[in-house]
Write an enzyme that holds these catalytic residues in place. Structure first.
Site, PDB file in Angstrom:
ATOM      1  CB  SER A 166       9.524 -26.643  15.368  1.00 27.83           C
ATOM      2  OG  SER A 166       9.050 -25.340  15.084  1.00 27.83           O
ATOM      3  CB  SER A 215       9.817 -23.840  12.469  1.00 24.97           C
ATOM      4  OG  SER A 215      10.881 -24.276  13.269  1.00 24.97           O
ATOM      5  CE  LYS A 241       5.481 -24.549  15.759  1.00 28.03           C
ATOM      6  NZ  LYS A 241       6.648 -23.923  15.114  1.00 28.03           N
TER       7      LYS A 241
END
Lengths: 493, 494
Positions: free
Chosen positions: A155, A179, A79
């Protein structure tokens, strides 16, 4: 079978046994990415050359009989808010355009430097992890590989879609209010949010630092257990990590669960839960019963306050955590430098932060302001304690809590763009876990009639990742749907 | 424009001080392991992701800082809180790379490092206790470098070497009643800091003061950025006068924040109350709460050196010094250590020598140090040199007057016998030589000699002339005896 179809632990075995080289693996992974990325947009940056070089180096070491770490060149998506030295880390934000951290996050040192994983690219995300759909990335949205018209969740949407589509066997995400688990649920993969303090946050760019936690995303529970064994543990650079022994998660997965009691919270099956989700989750609970686990009903009287509490705390913390971005020392600055320092700061922040980030900074600054602090922030902390107590009471009666991860399956891109509140409510079943700091695992438990995956959530007590992985592993085996890769197609409805 | 009138009437003045002291004796910064000793280093060379506030970095508390703060709190008689956490103080400025300063806060559910405490000062011979409100730890912002005055500099340079260095803030209650009291308060505080070995306040920028000043019944102003203890008295006097002059002209005082411009030596307005910053204090959750247990406090207490007030009492007892002498002597720990090393090295020394040694230190040596702007360890003088000087005087080898001319060489480390050799300033006790000089003086000064008939004090003038001729080397007692004898012989005195 193509290499991208294998689980991470199988790939490790293939390399260990010299059936394939690391270079071959990385090469094929990029082939897969190049073939699918146009449709998915899982990544913000790819680093093919760097990854292939690293693969060659590791192969050379292997040939000489030298150790290459436990992960044997395992390709990963990371990420884009976990710092990697000299590699762009943008958090999906324009304000960090061109920023190259001069240091590695602790998890990167452990996975890549020590255990020989290879980062193939930085996965897309909602800007600064603020969102549940990955639509808030300044680089554009990621598409759900089960239905390209839908969101992958967020997310950590890029980390979810890249694993679901076979672009990488595993990835790292971060979870502040769901997330990791939300994209795991929407993309039909496994996602773990560890106990707060189990995994070092050093090098994780903060969104809401009392809630954030890094965790793995994979296609099977075993792979998540492998990664957790490596990233978990005390880190002197993160004072909030706890010096508790890290379990051998991979060795505890097959323990029988027949003596376990599972709590089913009635409030988690309330209004807003899609019927198909409810049915599949209930079906999974029945499977667990068939494995010998007992279920009891537990209660969460304060669940209805979880969303406002979560957003008050997260936004307050975010307003402070994001104060450092002014473009002066790193990242990008407004092209117009007229006016005094404060004008340049304001202009840079207005231009370079997206609307959702600006909304949360403004709300968070407001709730911390003199006169509102007690009314909002302090009250939220008090309710947080009540929610924690709800969990504690429930977990005093059972070994783990089982429930849906998300109230729905993946929604359409743009569906909630004009209604942020509606979007916030998607976090109702995930964010209470962050408020309490507990570990939670999401695994796929079936599909709805649109062939969209449904996530099953297992919430454990503090530092009991061993137990939730154990339950998840046995359920996964029982359901036996985990090998299915996402088709990467339009849903057609 | 009306000039600033100087007034020494401070009856209606209320002052509270916030003193920021850098813990310069800490090797590393408050939340990272960067070298805290930045003075003289290349700008921006003592940095890491933590003190630069880079995204993803996290603070880790320097445990020595907790120990240092405990030492100071104990020395100030403050009550150390058993558990506490840090707060974020949010504001935007270039010296603050994270957009907030990690500090402590005694509101919003927080607690300071320690509460209360006091410092005793002496004002016109009377003791007064100045109460403290609290002390707390915080990180230093980066250092801003301007060309000349901040108001006119064409640029601001930022040196992050100072960013994250450990500061301790000492907040007094608003009970200081004059600039002189403020000066005495800081003098005592400096002494206590030196004794606790937490900081060297002689380093530039190691101490900074914000002062709240008001005239009873009127709004206060806060003067920020007084960059040394020495400047405080000056800044306070200026600000009080400014307030008085406004009142005199019938103006209303407004609550405001002002900046001490040490180049122009005036305070300038930064902002008024309605533009006061809201710091949005809230807990810093990247750090875990600090728990300070009783055992730890006891351990620190056991290792705490004797404090200046205790030492003063002991010096009065052990060396028969007056309260005045001992209080002055202990103020600077280095001076007091020097004193004790010196007087203890000679078993035969007694009350006379104790007093002599103290006088030399407090007068000639202190004056020399002030002129040179040095501390005693920065010079080459050793206690045994002062011992030697006193011995030479008491054995009659040199006169006190000559001894005074030895100070600057002695401070450079020269031995007394070397100085005597070099200057040729041995005491003259040979009576023939003194008689010769007396004879010449009598011959050269018939008027003074005549004077001696009626004025017995005139003989001193003659002795003075002999001292002049011998460059001060003639023994004054022998000279006096011989001069008397000779004046008697010629019938001037009976």
């Amino acid at each position: 079978m193509k290499l991208y179809e294998y689980m991470a632990y199988e790939l490790i075995e293939k390399i260990k046994s010299k059936e394939i080289t690391i270079e071959e693996l990385i090469y094929q992974i990029y082939e897969r990415i190049e073939k699918t990325e146009d449709k998915l947009h899982s990544f913000i940056h790819l680093s093919k050359e760097k990854a292939l070089n690293k693969a060659k180096q590791l192969d050379e070491k292997l040939n000489k009989g030298k150790p290459v770490g436990r992960l044997y060149g395992l390709p990963m998506g990371i990420k884009d808010l976990i710092c990697i030295k000299d590699s762009p880390t943008t958090c999906g934000s324009k304000i960090l355009e061109g920023y190259y951290p001069p240091y590695n996050a602790t998890v990167i040192n452990r996975l890549i430097e020590k255990e020989g994983a290879i980062c193939v690219g930085r996965t897309n995300m909602d800007e600064f992890a603020m969102g549940s759909s990955t639509e808030n990335s300044c680089y554009g949205p990621t598409y759900n590989p089960w239905d390209l018209e839908r969101v992958p969740g967020g997310s950590s949407g890029g980390s979810g879609s890249c694993v679901a589509s076979g672009q990488t066997p595993v990835s790292l995400g971060s979870d502040t209010g769901g997330s990791i688990r939300c994209p795991a649920s929407y993309c039909g993969v496994v996602g773990l949010k560890p106990t707060y303090g189990r995994v070092s946050r050093y090098g994780l760019v903060s969104y809401a630092n009392s809630l954030d936690q890094i965790g793995p995303i994979s296609r099977c529970v075993y792979d998540t257990a492998i990664l957790l064994e490596i990233i978990a543990g005390y880190d002197r650079l993160d004072s909030t990590t706890v010096d508790i022994k890290v379990d051998k998660y991979t060795e505890e997965l097959q323990n029988p669960i027949s003596k376990m009691t599972l709590g089913v919270p009635k409030e988690f099956f309330g209004e807003g839960l899609e019927k198909e989700v409810k049915n599949k989750v209930k079906g999974a609970i029945n499977k667990l019963n068939s494995l010998g686990a007992e279920t009891i009903e537990v209660s969460f009287p304060h669940l209805e306050y979880a969303i406002p509490t979560y957003y008050l705390i997260a936004m307050s913390e975010a307003s402070s955590n994001l104060a450092r971005y002014d473009g002066l020392r790193y990242g990008s600055m407004s092209g117009d430098l007229s006016g005094d320092l404060y004008e340049v700061f304001s202009r840079t922040r207005s231009e370079r932060f997206g609307s959702e980030v600006r909304r949360r900074i403004i709300l968070g600054s407001y709730t911390l302001s003199a006169g509102y602090y007690d009314m909002f922030y302090i009250k939220a902390l008090k309710v947080r304690t009540l929610i924690k107590n709800d969990f504690q009471n429930a977990l005093n009666q059972c070994d783990a809590i089982v429930c849906p991860t998300m109230p729905t399956t993946a929604f359409k891109i743009g569906e909630f763009v004009d209604d942020p509140l509606q979007m916030y409510f998607m976090d109702i079943l995930t964010c209470p876990v962050n408020l309490a700091g507990l570990p939670a695992l999401s695994i796929p438990c079936g599909f709805d009639t649109k062939d969209l995956p449904i996530g099953f959530q297992i919430i454990g007590n503090y530092f009991s990742e061993k137990i939730i992985l154990n339950i998840g592993y046995l359920l996964e085996k029982e359901l036996n749907i985990f090998r299915k890769l996402a088709p990467i197609k339009d849903g057609g409805n | 424009m009306e000039g600033i009138r100087v007034s020494s009437n401070y009856e209606d003045v209320i002052i509270g001080l916030e003193v920021h002291i850098q813990l310069t004796n800490l090797k590393t910064k408050l939340f990272c392991s960067c070298n805290a000793d930045y003075r003289g280093s290349e700008p921006n060379s003592h940095n890491c992701p933590i003190c630069l506030g880079l995204p993803g970095s996290l603070p880790v508390i320097n445990e020595r800082a907790i120990e240092f703060a405990t030492r100071l709190a104990l020395a100030l008689d403050s009550k150390i809180n058993d558990s506490m956490f840090f707060f974020r103080k949010n504001y935007f400025y270039v010296d603050l790379p994270k957009g907030f300063q990690i500090s402590q806060y005694n509101k919003a559910g927080g607690r300071a490092f320690a509460d209360r405490g006091n410092i005793t000062v002496k004002i016109n011979g009377n003791k007064k206790e100045i109460r403290l409100n609290r002390i707390h730890l915080e990180e230093d912002p980066a250092r801003l470098v301007h060309k000349g005055s901040i108001a006119t500099s064409p640029y601001t340079l930022v040196d992050y070497n100072r960013s994250g260095v450990c500061l301790i803030e000492i907040v007094s209650e608003p009970v200081i009643r004059s600039p002189e009291e403020a000066r005495e308060f800081l003098k005592q505080l400096r002494s206590i800091v030196q004794y606790t070995r937490i900081s060297n306040l002689d380093l530039t920028g190691a101490a900074r003061v914000d002062a709240n000043i008001s005239i009873k019944g009127h709004e206060r102003s806060e003067v920020k950025n007084i960059s040394s203890f020495k400047e405080v008295e000056r800044a306070l006097k200026w600000e009080i006068q400014r307030q008085r002059n406004l009142l005199k002209r019938g103006k209303k005082l407004t609550q405001e924040t002002r900046h001490w411009d040490d180049k122009r030596r005036i305070t300038i307005s930064l902002r008024t109350k309605e533009f006061e910053e809201d710091y949005r204090y809230f807990p810093e959750q990247d750090l875990v709460p600090i728990v300070i247990d009783k055992n730890f406090i006891q351990q620190v207490k056991d290792k705490l050196p004797e404090m200046p007030n205790e030492r003063s009492i002991r010096l009065q007892r052990d060396y028969n010094l007056s309260e005045f002498d001992s209080e002055n002597l202990v103020l600077d720990k280095d001076i007091a250590d020097f004193y004790e090393d010196g007087v203890n090295s000679v078993p035969s020394f007694g009350p006379n020598e104790y007093k002599q040694f103290c006088n030399w230190l407090m007068n000639d040596i202190s004056r020399h140090l002030n002129e040179q702007n040095k501390t005693i360890p920065e010079t080459k003088v050793q206690p045994k040199l002062v011992v030697d000087l006193i011995k030479h005087i008491n054995e009659g080898k040199i006169t006190t007057k000559i001894a005074k001319t030895f100070i600057s060489e002695m401070m450079n480390g020269s031995s007394i016998s070397k100085i005597i050799e070099k200057k040729g300033k041995k005491r003259i006790s040979n009576e023939e030589i003194i008689e010769g000089n007396c004879k010449e003086v009598i011959k050269e000064n018939p008027k003074i000699v005549e004077d001696c008939r009626k004025n017995p004090k005139a003989i001193e003038a003659l002795i003075g002339r002999v001292m002049g001729k011998t460059k001060g080397q003639a023994d004054p007692e022998i000279t006096r005896r011989i001069m008397f004898k000779m004046l008697k012989q010629i019938g001037i005195i009976i």
